[in-house]
Design a protein around this motif. Structure first.
Motif, PDB file in Angstrom:
ATOM      1  N   TYR A   1       3.475 -13.152   2.737  1.00 28.44           N
ATOM      2  CA  TYR A   1       2.976 -12.451   1.688  1.00 28.44           C
ATOM      3  C   TYR A   1       4.268 -12.299   0.648  1.00 28.44           C
ATOM      4  CZ  TYR A   1      -0.343 -10.653   5.273  1.00 28.44           C
ATOM      5  OH  TYR A   1      -1.170 -10.545   6.298  1.00 28.44           O
ATOM      6  N   THR A   2       3.740 -11.843  -0.582  1.00 28.44           N
ATOM      7  CA  THR A   2       4.541 -11.482  -1.696  1.00 28.44           C
ATOM      8  C   THR A   2       4.678  -9.986  -1.674  1.00 28.44           C
ATOM      9  OG1 THR A   2       4.022 -13.508  -2.681  1.00 28.44           O
ATOM     10  CG2 THR A   2       4.952 -11.776  -4.156  1.00 28.44           C
TER      11      THR A   2
ATOM     12  N   ASP B   1      -0.860 -13.779  -2.462  1.00 29.66           N
ATOM     13  CA  ASP B   1      -1.224 -12.737  -1.284  1.00 29.66           C
ATOM     14  C   ASP B   1      -0.164 -11.563  -1.242  1.00 29.66           C
ATOM     15  OD1 ASP B   1      -2.471 -11.718   1.064  1.00 29.66           O
ATOM     16  OD2 ASP B   1      -2.264 -13.215   2.421  1.00 29.66           O
TER      17      ASP B   1
ATOM     18  N   VAL C   1       1.524  -7.712  -1.282  1.00 27.46           N
ATOM     19  CA  VAL C   1       1.342  -6.340  -0.622  1.00 27.46           C
ATOM     20  C   VAL C   1       2.150  -5.379  -1.372  1.00 27.46           C
ATOM     21  CG1 VAL C   1       2.039  -5.323   1.509  1.00 27.46           C
ATOM     22  CG2 VAL C   1       1.222  -7.730   1.460  1.00 27.46           C
TER      23      VAL C   1
ATOM     24  N   LEU D   1       7.472  -9.864   6.121  1.00 28.89           N
ATOM     25  CA  LEU D   1       6.636 -10.092   5.196  1.00 28.89           C
ATOM     26  C   LEU D   1       6.658 -11.506   4.606  1.00 28.89           C
ATOM     27  CD1 LEU D   1       6.182  -6.390   3.350  1.00 28.89           C
ATOM     28  CD2 LEU D   1       4.394  -7.565   4.957  1.00 28.89           C
TER      29      LEU D   1
ATOM     30  N   ARG E   1      -2.918 -10.662  -6.819  1.00 26.60           N
ATOM     31  CA  ARG E   1      -4.218 -11.011  -5.737  1.00 26.60           C
ATOM     32  C   ARG E   1      -5.157 -11.869  -6.622  1.00 26.60           C
ATOM     33  NH1 ARG E   1      -3.373  -9.574  -0.602  1.00 26.60           N
ATOM     34  NH2 ARG E   1      -5.145 -10.468  -0.162  1.00 26.60           N
TER      35      ARG E   1
ATOM     36  N   THR F   1      -0.322  -5.309  -8.090  1.00 24.07           N
ATOM     37  CA  THR F   1      -0.617  -5.936  -6.673  1.00 24.07           C
ATOM     38  C   THR F   1      -2.057  -6.477  -6.713  1.00 24.07           C
ATOM     39  OG1 THR F   1       0.476  -4.457  -5.477  1.00 24.07           O
ATOM     40  CG2 THR F   1      -1.095  -5.756  -4.484  1.00 24.07           C
TER      41      THR F   1
END
Length: 311
Positions: free
Chosen positions: A169-170, A114, A116, A164, A109, A105
């Motif tokens: 978000y990924t 982005d 999660v 998500l 990032r 993660t």
């Protein structure tokens, strides 16, 4: 058949492309750098991506540091998997949901994604019954081993993932899964990462890319020149299944489960080439189309597949 919580599905990406589930292998020979760059590229261009990772090598290393001997067993159906007793399960959770998920993660990032991190326990993301006893083959004899902490994924919280993804978000997903003890209690248990990725891909109607340390399925396992490029009919799928040996057998099993669940295509491809995910989606590796299931292949979930005896 994998059940989904709710009716959520991830929105398609640019030009109607479906979401992509990328499974990053956990073997030491698999370098995730190329996959990280490709996930960043796809996400930046609006294509929803879910990353699922394994980590068998790091789990074994963690066990060894704790003075625990890793144990693998052969199931009655001939699949080799980890036997996960209580001590091993502690090390498994430390390595997978703790170390590896956090590191991957953070790496995503750093690449501008982005991301999660989630384990299969979070939000009941991956859930199903715990299998405390498994059928194994030892010295040619079938036996029952008790005290296992493994499970068969029967539901995916697609709402959680779709929410998500819709917010940009990924998700970065790893085992363990949420194991139902039958009395209302939930226990974190081992689940195979390839099959976890298959369950997620099926639930999201996503393309699935299974990255590994070889270029696909080889008709002759010792000769990369015999790679099977595609399977679009039941006969071609049977040839892929016949060719798959050892660890590749589990990947082909996962490919079938993904297609049965709703995925449109699965690609088994090399993680260590340049732009591995983009290359796989462009035809590199071994591509298995949903049509290879035959019959009611256009009806997701029409074929129910046994989860096997070990995770």
């Amino acid at each position: 058949m994998i059940g989904e919580e709710g009716d959520a599905a991830a929105d398609d990406g640019p030009a109607g492309d479906p979401p992509v589930v990328v499974k990053v292998g956990g073997a030491k020979a698999v370098d995730p750098a190329g996959a990280v760059g490709d996930v960043a590229h796809l996400a930046a261009n609006g294509r929803p991506v879910v990353v699922v990772h394994g980590g068998s090598t790091v789990v074994d290393e963690t066990l060894e540091r704790l003075g625990i001997e890793p144990e693998y067993v052969e199931s009655a159906s001939g699949v080799t998997g980890r036997f996960t007793d209580a001590e091993t399960m502690e090390a498994f959770a430390m390595a997978m949901a703790g170390k590896l998920n956090t590191e991957l993660t953070a790496r995503l990032r750093s690449a501008g994604v982005d991301a999660v991190g989630l384990s299969g326990v979070d939000g009941g993301l991956l859930a199903g019954p715990r299998k405390s006893a498994v059928r194994v083959v030892e010295d040619g004899k079938r036996k029952i081993r008790r005290g296992d902490h493994s499970g068969k994924i029967e539901s995916v919280n697609a709402d959680l993932l779709a929410g998500l993804l819709a917010d940009g978000y990924t998700p970065v997903v790893s085992p363990p899964m949420a194991g139902d003890e039958g009395d209302g209690e939930v226990t974190a248990v081992n689940a195979d990462a390839d099959r976890a990725a298959a369950a997620v891909a099926g639930a999201l109607d996503a393309d699935l890319v299974l990255l590994t340390d070889v270029a696909g399925v080889y008709a002759d396992p010792d000769d990369p020149e015999t790679r099977i490029d595609a399977a679009a009919t039941p006969t071609e799928l049977a040839a892929v299944e016949d060719a798959a040996e050892g660890f590749m057998g589990k990947k082909v099993m996962a490919a079938k489960e993904a297609l049965e669940g709703g995925s449109g295509r699965v690609v088994i491809a090399d993680a260590n080439v340049r732009d591995p995910v983009v290359a796989a989606l462009g035809g590199e590796g071994t591509t298995v189309e949903r049509s290879a299931l035959g019959g009611d292949a256009d009806e997701p979930g029409a074929v129910e597949h046994d989860g096997g005896e070990t995770a």
